[in-house]
Design a protein around this motif. Structure first.
Motif, PDB file in Angstrom:
ATOM      1  N   VAL A 271       0.855  -1.186   0.000  1.00 41.98           N
ATOM      2  CA  VAL A 271       0.000   0.000   0.000  1.00 41.98           C
ATOM      3  C   VAL A 271       0.892   1.238   0.000  1.00 41.98           C
ATOM      4  CG1 VAL A 271      -1.947  -1.117   1.151  1.00 41.98           C
ATOM      5  CG2 VAL A 271      -0.123  -0.095   2.534  1.00 41.98           C
ATOM      6  N   PRO A 272       0.342   2.408  -0.327  1.00 43.54           N
ATOM      7  CA  PRO A 272       1.131   3.644  -0.280  1.00 43.54           C
ATOM      8  C   PRO A 272       1.567   3.983   1.143  1.00 43.54           C
ATOM      9  CG  PRO A 272      -0.895   3.945  -1.539  1.00 43.54           C
ATOM     10  CD  PRO A 272      -1.021   2.632  -0.845  1.00 43.54           C
TER      11      PRO A 272
ATOM     12  N   ALA B  64      -7.025  14.168  -6.691  1.00 43.91           N
ATOM     13  CA  ALA B  64      -7.131  14.341  -8.147  1.00 43.91           C
ATOM     14  C   ALA B  64      -6.327  15.549  -8.609  1.00 43.91           C
ATOM     15  CB  ALA B  64      -8.605  14.488  -8.543  1.00 43.91           C
ATOM     16  N   ALA B  65      -6.349  16.620  -7.817  1.00 38.90           N
ATOM     17  CA  ALA B  65      -5.578  17.813  -8.164  1.00 38.90           C
ATOM     18  C   ALA B  65      -4.077  17.516  -8.155  1.00 38.90           C
ATOM     19  CB  ALA B  65      -5.898  18.939  -7.188  1.00 38.90           C
ATOM     20  N   MET B  66      -3.654  16.638  -7.253  1.00 40.49           N
ATOM     21  CA  MET B  66      -2.242  16.266  -7.204  1.00 40.49           C
ATOM     22  C   MET B  66      -1.810  15.587  -8.508  1.00 40.49           C
ATOM     23  SD  MET B  66      -1.262  17.321  -4.226  1.00 40.49           S
ATOM     24  CE  MET B  66      -1.952  17.732  -2.610  1.00 40.49           C
TER      25      MET B  66
ATOM     26  N   ILE C 220       1.627  18.620  -1.169  1.00 35.18           N
ATOM     27  CA  ILE C 220       2.126  18.599  -2.544  1.00 35.18           C
ATOM     28  C   ILE C 220       3.470  17.881  -2.673  1.00 35.18           C
ATOM     29  CG2 ILE C 220       3.073  20.112  -4.356  1.00 35.18           C
ATOM     30  CD1 ILE C 220       0.712  21.988  -3.865  1.00 35.18           C
ATOM     31  N   PRO C 221       4.448  18.089  -1.755  1.00 28.65           N
ATOM     32  CA  PRO C 221       5.721  17.372  -1.910  1.00 28.65           C
ATOM     33  C   PRO C 221       5.564  15.857  -1.911  1.00 28.65           C
ATOM     34  CG  PRO C 221       5.957  19.179  -0.353  1.00 28.65           C
ATOM     35  CD  PRO C 221       4.494  19.057  -0.642  1.00 28.65           C
ATOM     36  N   TYR C 222       4.689  15.345  -1.078  1.00 24.19           N
ATOM     37  CA  TYR C 222       4.515  13.884  -1.000  1.00 24.19           C
ATOM     38  C   TYR C 222       3.877  13.330  -2.267  1.00 24.19           C
ATOM     39  CZ  TYR C 222       2.304   9.431   0.201  1.00 24.19           C
ATOM     40  OH  TYR C 222       1.875   8.134   0.190  1.00 24.19           O
ATOM     41  N   PHE C 223       2.824  13.967  -2.746  1.00 22.22           N
ATOM     42  CA  PHE C 223       2.091  13.428  -3.887  1.00 22.22           C
ATOM     43  C   PHE C 223       2.771  13.714  -5.223  1.00 22.22           C
ATOM     44  CE2 PHE C 223      -1.452  13.538  -0.824  1.00 22.22           C
ATOM     45  CZ  PHE C 223      -1.984  12.279  -1.028  1.00 22.22           C
ATOM     46  N   THR C 224       3.495  14.826  -5.332  1.00 21.19           N
ATOM     47  CA  THR C 224       4.005  15.250  -6.644  1.00 21.19           C
ATOM     48  C   THR C 224       5.514  15.414  -6.709  1.00 21.19           C
ATOM     49  OG1 THR C 224       3.896  17.642  -6.215  1.00 21.19           O
ATOM     50  CG2 THR C 224       1.847  16.543  -6.883  1.00 21.19           C
ATOM     51  N   GLY C 225       6.166  15.527  -5.557  1.00 20.06           N
ATOM     52  CA  GLY C 225       7.603  15.786  -5.567  1.00 20.06           C
ATOM     53  C   GLY C 225       7.950  17.238  -5.798  1.00 20.06           C
ATOM     54  N   ARG C 226       6.945  18.111  -5.909  1.00 19.02           N
ATOM     55  CA  ARG C 226       7.201  19.536  -6.123  1.00 19.02           C
ATOM     56  C   ARG C 226       7.452  20.231  -4.781  1.00 19.02           C
ATOM     57  NH1 ARG C 226       6.653  16.706 -10.213  1.00 19.02           N
ATOM     58  NH2 ARG C 226       5.629  17.426 -12.125  1.00 19.02           N
ATOM     59  N   ASP C 227       8.083  21.389  -4.848  1.00 17.72           N
ATOM     60  CA  ASP C 227       8.413  22.142  -3.639  1.00 17.72           C
ATOM     61  C   ASP C 227       7.265  23.064  -3.248  1.00 17.72           C
ATOM     62  OD1 ASP C 227      10.918  21.012  -3.399  1.00 17.72           O
ATOM     63  OD2 ASP C 227      11.852  22.523  -4.687  1.00 17.72           O
ATOM     64  N   ILE C 228       7.239  23.413  -1.943  1.00 21.02           N
ATOM     65  CA  ILE C 228       6.250  24.356  -1.423  1.00 21.02           C
ATOM     66  C   ILE C 228       6.968  25.388  -0.551  1.00 21.02           C
ATOM     67  CG2 ILE C 228       4.326  22.722  -1.473  1.00 21.02           C
ATOM     68  CD1 ILE C 228       4.751  22.284   1.537  1.00 21.02           C
ATOM     69  N   THR C 229       6.237  26.454  -0.204  1.00 19.53           N
ATOM     70  CA  THR C 229       6.840  27.527   0.586  1.00 19.53           C
ATOM     71  C   THR C 229       6.762  27.263   2.086  1.00 19.53           C
ATOM     72  OG1 THR C 229       4.710  28.684   0.425  1.00 19.53           O
ATOM     73  CG2 THR C 229       6.442  29.307  -1.138  1.00 19.53           C
ATOM     74  N   ALA C 230       6.034  26.236   2.522  1.00 17.37           N
ATOM     75  CA  ALA C 230       6.013  25.839   3.929  1.00 17.37           C
ATOM     76  C   ALA C 230       7.036  24.734   4.143  1.00 17.37           C
ATOM     77  CB  ALA C 230       4.612  25.383   4.331  1.00 17.37           C
TER      78      ALA C 230
END
Length: 555
Positions: free
Chosen positions: A177-178, A500-502, A536-546
């Motif tokens: 599982v994830p 879904a947005a991710m 977002i980092p977990y689902f997409t690997g992209r960076d965030i400002t927090a």
């Protein structure tokens, strides 16, 4: 597919939480010291302790990586070894008394309520759950406990306890599982086991009726630790599950030294090794809970030393205690060496903290109004019952309750050392202490039940005990319906629409994209998110400002 996944997860959880412990119990013949349900509880505690020790020591071997096949193979070896050992007498493992089967039913009901709470909530809650999920994922991908949170965040992990992720990553591997699912399943399974330590203490030291009552109080009547699911307070929970098990095993081990050494050398040494494993795992799962545990174990050691002051075996008691401490210290070295060094360095750097920042941390981290006690510790009615039970037990000169109350008082003192101004930050705060008071509360109430039964005539005691059991079971069943409603929706950031947005973000943005997300500063160095953007980092690997709540661990 969902049913198959759930079945696979159930089998994985049962194997993970039983097989290593039964292997160590069976092949050291330590099971003989623990009758009936007690041996299952000790086996569960040793199983939980096994994974942090394996993964932390495995991190010292650069060539060793773990994975689904290795862990499945290891558990299969444990299972086959136990099955071979018990091939002729396997029925005795399940030969329990009526009282013990009632306790099993309560524990099963507790586990059921924990999973029912999250039946429609597939993603763990609140800010801490993000780093728990990322660390579960990193452990599963790397096959070992990580040293940093790269590539997600530039956070060093020397000062952080990683033991939980050795379990959740194993669940991820075996259940397929994830990471977020494995984490949630692991956390809720551990939450469901919250009363097993209380049962072991009371069944061993007081009586079976009191043990049943204490288990119901912790698992079904108290809102803690069921409420942890809203906070993602999973690492502290994992250590607390085995805290009382480690205490009982260690307590009886050091007394065994003065009574059975040197006549039963092998048995005593094996028991010492198991006790050391449990003590070490309390630390590896949560450093702060280890301080709580040492307070309890220290009080117990002084009590036993006083009782043994005139015995000829006192020197063996001291020697056994020293050996237990030495082995436990050796087992925690892979984590303790780096953690202590990082803590000292951090303390040295705190001289530059401004007075304004110190005041913010003091008000937000250390100071708790009295109004928060019913929220963090126990509801008012349960606190009143616990106080009345404590008074009754003290009037009856109950040593277990006296020891438990001394421990509770020591924890309260520990949580208020910040008033002395001798260290910043201090080791713990009152909130972390209050949320684990369900352990002493369950112990005190269960012990008081046994004291009341002793006041009843022997001819009527069993009938009264059964009436008490029926009443407490009814109360637990009724309360379980309220427990599953203890969900705070605003703490659950991720919904199906967000997931879904991710996918859209992954498919339509570059890997170097940076997302500005809603941010809340709990403290100046704790900028965490307030909605699904935080994930977002977990689902997409992209960076965030927090950032994750562990950002303060990095200079």
């Amino acid at each position: 597919m969902a049913l198959l996944t759930s079945l696979r997860g159930t089998i994985a959880l049962i194997a993970i939480f039983t097989l290593p412990g039964w292997f160590f119990l069976t092949f050291g013949d330590a099971w003989k010291d623990w009758p009936g349900l007690q041996r299952w509880i000790v086996a569960t505690g040793v199983s939980i302790a096994f994974y942090p020790l394996l993964f932390y020591w495995g991190r010292l071997l650069p060539w060793l990586t773990l994975g689904p096949y290795k862990m499945a193979g290891l558990l299969l070896v444990f299972g086959l070894a136990v099955a071979w050992k018990w091939r002729r007498d396997w029925r005795s493992l399940f030969t329990l008394t009526g009282w013990e089967w009632l306790a099993v039913a309560v524990m099963a009901m507790t586990v059921f309520t924990r999973f029912w709470m999250v039946r429609d909530l597939p993603y763990p809650a609140w800010s801490d759950s993000l780093h728990h999920t990322l660390l579960t994922h990193l452990t599963a991908v790397q096959g070992r406990l990580p040293t940093t949170m790269e590539p997600y965040f530039p956070v060093l992990l020397d000062e952080y306890h990683l033991g939980l992720y050795s379990i959740s990553a194993t669940v991820q591997w075996l259940a397929q599982v994830p990471a977020h699912t494995a984490l949630l399943w692991t956390a809720q399974a551990l939450n469901g086991l919250c009363g097993i330590g209380v049962y072991l203490v009371l069944d061993r030291k007081m009586g079976r009726a009191g043990a049943l009552v204490g288990t119901v109080v912790v698992g079904l009547l108290s809102h803690q630790p069921a409420y942890y699911v809203n906070w993602g307070r999973f690492t502290q929970l994992s250590s607390q599950v085995i805290l009382l098990i480690a205490w009982v095993v260690s307590w009886e081990t050091i007394t065994l030294w003065r009574r059975a050494w040197p006549a039963q050398r092998c048995a005593v040494l094996w028991r010492t090794a198991m006790a050391a494993m449990l003590c070490a795992a309390v630390f590896l799962l949560h450093f702060r809970v280890a301080a709580f545990y040492l307070s309890l174990l220290g009080l117990t050691w002084v009590w036993e030393l006083w009782k043994a002051r005139s015995e000829t075996g006192k020197r063996w008691f001291v020697l056994g205690s020293a050996l237990l401490a030495a082995v436990a210290l050796l087992l925690v070295l892979p984590a303790a060496w780096a953690a202590v060094h990082a803590f000292i360095v951090k303390q040295a750097s705190l001289s530059s903290v401004t007075a304004a920042t110190a005041q913010v941390v003091r008000e937000g981290y250390f100071e708790f109004p009295w109004e928060s006690v019913p929220i963090l510790a126990a509801r008012e009615w349960l606190l009143v019952v616990a106080v009345l039970c404590a008074v009754l037990s003290l009037l009856r000169r109950n040593g277990l309750v006296g020891l438990t109350l001394l421990w509770t008082a020591s924890l309260y003192v520990m949580a208020n050392t910040y008033h002395l101004g001798i260290g910043f930050p201090n080791l713990t705060n009152l909130g972390a202490v209050l949320i684990m008071f369900y352990l002493p509360i369950g112990t005190v109430i269960g012990a008081a039940v046994e004291e009341v039964l002793q006041l009843v005539a022997a001819t009527r005691r069993e009938a009264v005990a059964r009436a008490v059991a029926a009443l407490i079971l009814f109360a637990g069943f009724a309360s379980s319906h309220l427990l599953v409603l203890q969900i705070e929706p605003h703490r659950y950031f991720v919904t199906a629409e967000d997931a879904a947005a991710m996918h859209w973000i992954t498919d339509n943005t570059g890997e170097d994209a940076l997302f500005a997300v809603n941010t809340y500063f709990w403290f100046p160095h704790h900028p965490h998110g307030t909605d699904a953007g935080y994930w977002i980092p977990y689902f997409t690997g992209r960076d965030i400002t927090a950032a994750v709540m562990l950002l303060s661990l990095t200079p």
